[in-house]
Design a protein around this motif. Structure first.
Motif, PDB file in Angstrom:
ATOM      1  N   ILE A  65       8.262  -4.102   4.157  1.00  0.00           N
ATOM      2  CA  ILE A  65       7.298  -4.856   4.942  1.00  0.00           C
ATOM      3  C   ILE A  65       5.949  -5.396   4.399  1.00  0.00           C
ATOM      4  O   ILE A  65       5.704  -6.505   4.042  1.00  0.00           O
ATOM      5  CB  ILE A  65       7.336  -4.557   6.572  1.00  0.00           C
ATOM      6  CG1 ILE A  65       8.582  -4.688   7.088  1.00  0.00           C
ATOM      7  CG2 ILE A  65       6.248  -5.719   7.068  1.00  0.00           C
ATOM      8  CD1 ILE A  65       8.505  -4.068   8.542  1.00  0.00           C
ATOM      9  N   ALA A  66       5.258  -4.270   3.803  1.00  0.00           N
ATOM     10  CA  ALA A  66       4.074  -4.413   3.232  1.00  0.00           C
ATOM     11  C   ALA A  66       4.305  -4.933   2.032  1.00  0.00           C
ATOM     12  O   ALA A  66       3.539  -6.104   1.451  1.00  0.00           O
ATOM     13  CB  ALA A  66       3.340  -2.901   3.094  1.00  0.00           C
ATOM     14  N   GLU A  67       5.216  -4.862   1.076  1.00  0.00           N
ATOM     15  CA  GLU A  67       5.587  -5.423  -0.078  1.00  0.00           C
ATOM     16  C   GLU A  67       5.805  -7.161   0.082  1.00  0.00           C
ATOM     17  O   GLU A  67       5.343  -7.794  -0.687  1.00  0.00           O
ATOM     18  CB  GLU A  67       6.643  -4.704  -0.851  1.00  0.00           C
ATOM     19  CG  GLU A  67       7.093  -5.294  -2.157  1.00  0.00           C
ATOM     20  CD  GLU A  67       5.938  -5.324  -3.254  1.00  0.00           C
ATOM     21  OE1 GLU A  67       5.908  -6.183  -4.058  1.00  0.00           O
ATOM     22  OE2 GLU A  67       5.213  -4.353  -3.124  1.00  0.00           O
ATOM     23  N   LEU A  68       6.565  -7.363   1.020  1.00  0.00           N
ATOM     24  CA  LEU A  68       7.105  -8.591   1.341  1.00  0.00           C
ATOM     25  C   LEU A  68       5.917  -9.587   2.102  1.00  0.00           C
ATOM     26  O   LEU A  68       5.915 -10.914   1.997  1.00  0.00           O
ATOM     27  CB  LEU A  68       7.996  -8.691   2.189  1.00  0.00           C
ATOM     28  CG  LEU A  68       9.471  -8.154   1.346  1.00  0.00           C
ATOM     29  CD1 LEU A  68      10.556  -8.024   2.519  1.00  0.00           C
ATOM     30  CD2 LEU A  68       9.905  -9.053   0.389  1.00  0.00           C
ATOM     31  N   ALA A  69       4.962  -8.877   2.713  1.00  0.00           N
ATOM     32  CA  ALA A  69       4.199  -9.449   3.755  1.00  0.00           C
ATOM     33  C   ALA A  69       2.766  -9.329   3.920  1.00  0.00           C
ATOM     34  O   ALA A  69       2.021 -10.180   4.285  1.00  0.00           O
ATOM     35  CB  ALA A  69       4.822  -9.480   5.231  1.00  0.00           C
ATOM     36  N   ASP A  70       2.458  -8.188   3.180  1.00  0.00           N
ATOM     37  CA  ASP A  70       1.083  -7.924   2.961  1.00  0.00           C
ATOM     38  C   ASP A  70       0.172  -8.800   1.922  1.00  0.00           C
ATOM     39  O   ASP A  70      -0.030  -8.138   0.719  1.00  0.00           O
ATOM     40  CB  ASP A  70       0.685  -6.561   2.828  1.00  0.00           C
ATOM     41  CG  ASP A  70      -0.779  -6.187   3.036  1.00  0.00           C
ATOM     42  OD1 ASP A  70      -1.582  -7.015   3.427  1.00  0.00           O
ATOM     43  OD2 ASP A  70      -1.109  -5.145   2.807  1.00  0.00           O
ATOM     44  N   PHE A  71       0.080  -9.856   1.981  1.00  0.00           N
ATOM     45  CA  PHE A  71      -0.137 -10.765   0.901  1.00  0.00           C
ATOM     46  C   PHE A  71      -1.514 -10.650   0.332  1.00  0.00           C
ATOM     47  O   PHE A  71      -1.768 -10.508  -0.636  1.00  0.00           O
ATOM     48  CB  PHE A  71      -0.018 -12.305   1.291  1.00  0.00           C
ATOM     49  CG  PHE A  71       1.204 -12.968   1.843  1.00  0.00           C
ATOM     50  CD1 PHE A  71       2.363 -12.639   0.904  1.00  0.00           C
ATOM     51  CD2 PHE A  71       1.470 -13.485   3.170  1.00  0.00           C
ATOM     52  CE1 PHE A  71       3.706 -12.915   1.330  1.00  0.00           C
ATOM     53  CE2 PHE A  71       2.639 -13.598   3.523  1.00  0.00           C
ATOM     54  CZ  PHE A  71       3.887 -13.579   2.844  1.00  0.00           C
ATOM     55  N   ASN A  72      -2.573 -10.200   1.256  1.00  0.00           N
ATOM     56  CA  ASN A  72      -3.842  -9.967   0.639  1.00  0.00           C
ATOM     57  C   ASN A  72      -4.137  -8.462   0.245  1.00  0.00           C
ATOM     58  O   ASN A  72      -5.290  -7.963   0.205  1.00  0.00           O
ATOM     59  CB  ASN A  72      -5.000 -10.298   1.606  1.00  0.00           C
ATOM     60  CG  ASN A  72      -4.781  -9.780   2.889  1.00  0.00           C
ATOM     61  OD1 ASN A  72      -4.066  -8.923   3.249  1.00  0.00           O
ATOM     62  ND2 ASN A  72      -5.775 -10.240   3.844  1.00  0.00           N
ATOM     63  N   LYS A  73      -2.929  -7.596   0.513  1.00  0.00           N
ATOM     64  CA  LYS A  73      -2.798  -6.074   0.127  1.00  0.00           C
ATOM     65  C   LYS A  73      -4.035  -5.252   1.044  1.00  0.00           C
ATOM     66  O   LYS A  73      -4.467  -4.740   0.241  1.00  0.00           O
ATOM     67  CB  LYS A  73      -2.972  -6.054  -1.459  1.00  0.00           C
ATOM     68  CG  LYS A  73      -1.896  -6.860  -2.036  1.00  0.00           C
ATOM     69  CD  LYS A  73      -0.656  -6.059  -1.634  1.00  0.00           C
ATOM     70  CE  LYS A  73       0.537  -6.852  -2.351  1.00  0.00           C
ATOM     71  NZ  LYS A  73       1.788  -6.826  -1.758  1.00  0.00           N
ATOM     72  N   ASP A  74      -4.216  -5.726   2.051  1.00  0.00           N
ATOM     73  CA  ASP A  74      -5.374  -4.839   2.985  1.00  0.00           C
ATOM     74  C   ASP A  74      -4.669  -3.770   3.762  1.00  0.00           C
ATOM     75  O   ASP A  74      -5.658  -3.043   4.504  1.00  0.00           O
ATOM     76  CB  ASP A  74      -6.074  -5.845   3.751  1.00  0.00           C
ATOM     77  CG  ASP A  74      -5.338  -6.681   4.819  1.00  0.00           C
ATOM     78  OD1 ASP A  74      -4.197  -6.452   5.023  1.00  0.00           O
ATOM     79  OD2 ASP A  74      -5.800  -7.409   5.695  1.00  0.00           O
ATOM     80  N   GLY A  75      -3.497  -3.467   3.605  1.00  0.00           N
ATOM     81  CA  GLY A  75      -2.995  -2.394   4.491  1.00  0.00           C
ATOM     82  C   GLY A  75      -2.666  -2.827   5.711  1.00  0.00           C
ATOM     83  O   GLY A  75      -1.947  -2.005   6.441  1.00  0.00           O
ATOM     84  N   ILE A  76      -2.641  -4.055   6.162  1.00  0.00           N
ATOM     85  CA  ILE A  76      -2.091  -4.578   7.591  1.00  0.00           C
ATOM     86  C   ILE A  76      -1.188  -5.714   7.227  1.00  0.00           C
ATOM     87  O   ILE A  76      -1.566  -6.470   6.370  1.00  0.00           O
ATOM     88  CB  ILE A  76      -3.250  -4.795   8.512  1.00  0.00           C
ATOM     89  CG1 ILE A  76      -4.056  -5.768   8.074  1.00  0.00           C
ATOM     90  CG2 ILE A  76      -3.974  -3.205   8.878  1.00  0.00           C
ATOM     91  CD1 ILE A  76      -5.217  -6.546   9.048  1.00  0.00           C
ATOM     92  N   VAL A  77      -0.277  -6.152   8.179  1.00  0.00           N
ATOM     93  CA  VAL A  77       0.499  -7.109   8.023  1.00  0.00           C
ATOM     94  C   VAL A  77       0.297  -7.951   9.364  1.00  0.00           C
ATOM     95  O   VAL A  77       0.491  -7.517  10.493  1.00  0.00           O
ATOM     96  CB  VAL A  77       2.011  -6.986   7.904  1.00  0.00           C
ATOM     97  CG1 VAL A  77       2.861  -8.285   7.977  1.00  0.00           C
ATOM     98  CG2 VAL A  77       1.969  -6.284   6.538  1.00  0.00           C
ATOM     99  N   THR A  78      -0.193  -9.222   9.332  1.00  0.00           N
ATOM    100  CA  THR A  78      -0.569 -10.010  10.629  1.00  0.00           C
ATOM    101  C   THR A  78       0.701 -10.653  10.950  1.00  0.00           C
ATOM    102  O   THR A  78       1.784 -10.504  10.353  1.00  0.00           O
ATOM    103  CB  THR A  78      -1.438 -10.950  10.559  1.00  0.00           C
ATOM    104  OG1 THR A  78      -0.930 -11.821   9.370  1.00  0.00           O
ATOM    105  CG2 THR A  78      -2.784 -10.548   9.913  1.00  0.00           C
ATOM    106  N   ILE A  79       1.030 -11.113  12.184  1.00  0.00           N
ATOM    107  CA  ILE A  79       2.054 -11.623  12.671  1.00  0.00           C
ATOM    108  C   ILE A  79       2.301 -12.957  11.706  1.00  0.00           C
ATOM    109  O   ILE A  79       3.558 -13.150  11.518  1.00  0.00           O
ATOM    110  CB  ILE A  79       1.944 -12.263  14.060  1.00  0.00           C
ATOM    111  CG1 ILE A  79       2.100 -10.959  15.020  1.00  0.00           C
ATOM    112  CG2 ILE A  79       3.255 -13.109  14.640  1.00  0.00           C
ATOM    113  CD1 ILE A  79       1.665 -11.202  16.697  1.00  0.00           C
ATOM    114  N   ALA A  80       1.438 -13.845  11.437  1.00  0.00           N
ATOM    115  CA  ALA A  80       1.659 -14.775  10.451  1.00  0.00           C
ATOM    116  C   ALA A  80       2.218 -14.716   9.170  1.00  0.00           C
ATOM    117  O   ALA A  80       3.213 -15.204   8.685  1.00  0.00           O
ATOM    118  CB  ALA A  80       0.271 -15.535  10.251  1.00  0.00           C
TER     119      ALA A  80
END
Length: 193
Positions: A65-80
């Motif tokens: 999920i982090a690879e696919l969705a953490d676009f800014n690589k801050d260690g969190i994935v927002t709902i958006a």
């Protein structure tokens, strides 16, 4: 709308992945999920071996999920961010084409719902799973949602097999049609705020 694609993805985040209910996904949610799954599978009994397996699955899911969705690589994935990743990797795809860790999560989730471990999710198991997650004041609503999921083969078998659950889960995330039977996979949904 309660069964819109956006609302379904919000539901997945809020009720399945965001264990600490802080509105974002992070590694800690998936560590907590591993323990939760282990205790639910064991009906309260803790198996260290099973916990290690669940932890591996959940951390793999987090990494994917982090690879696919953490676009800014801050260690969190927002709902958006999560929605954008699901849009790219799940919409219009079948289960076999989903990311590997997501498939492992879906299979593990089936085991949690299949309380008697007979390979079929029956109505009573579906009801139990729903009420552990969402507020429901009438069992008929749960039964209606369950019946809406079933096709003729499911009815003959007495419920949902793993392969059918995989198919429905893939449609829940990947089919934007608000009228597909899969929208009922987690019971009656409410519009998320």
């Amino acid at each position: 709308m309660a069964y819109s694609w956006d609302n379904r993805v919000d539901f997945i985040v809020r009720f399945l992945y965001d264990i600490d209910n802080n509105g974002i996904l992070e590694k800690h949610d998936f560590e907590c999920m591993a323990l939760k799954m282990t205790l639910i599978e064991g009906k309260g009994e803790f198996s260290y071996g099973r916990y290690q397996e669940n932890l591996h699955i959940m951390l793999s899911l987090w990494e994917e999920i982090a690879e696919l969705a953490d676009f800014n690589k801050d260690g969190i994935v927002t709902i958006a961010e999560f929605k954008e990743a699901v849009q790219r990797s799940c919409v219009g795809r079948e289960y076999r084409d989903f990311p590997q860790a997501m498939k492992m999560f879906i299979d593990s989730h089936f085991k949690i719902v299949d309380l008697n471990d007979d390979g079929v999710i029956a109505a009573d198991e579906f009801r139990y799973n729903c009420v552990t997650r969402i507020p429901v004041d009438n069992v008929n609503i749960l039964d209606e949602a369950y019946q809406n999921l079933l096709n003729d083969d499911d009815r003959r078998r007495g419920g949902l097999t793993l392969s059918r659950y995989q198919e429905l889960y893939a449609q829940f995330l990947g089919n934007p049609d608000e009228n597909c039977p899969a929208v009922h996979l987690f019971g009656p949904l409410h519009a998320m705020d």
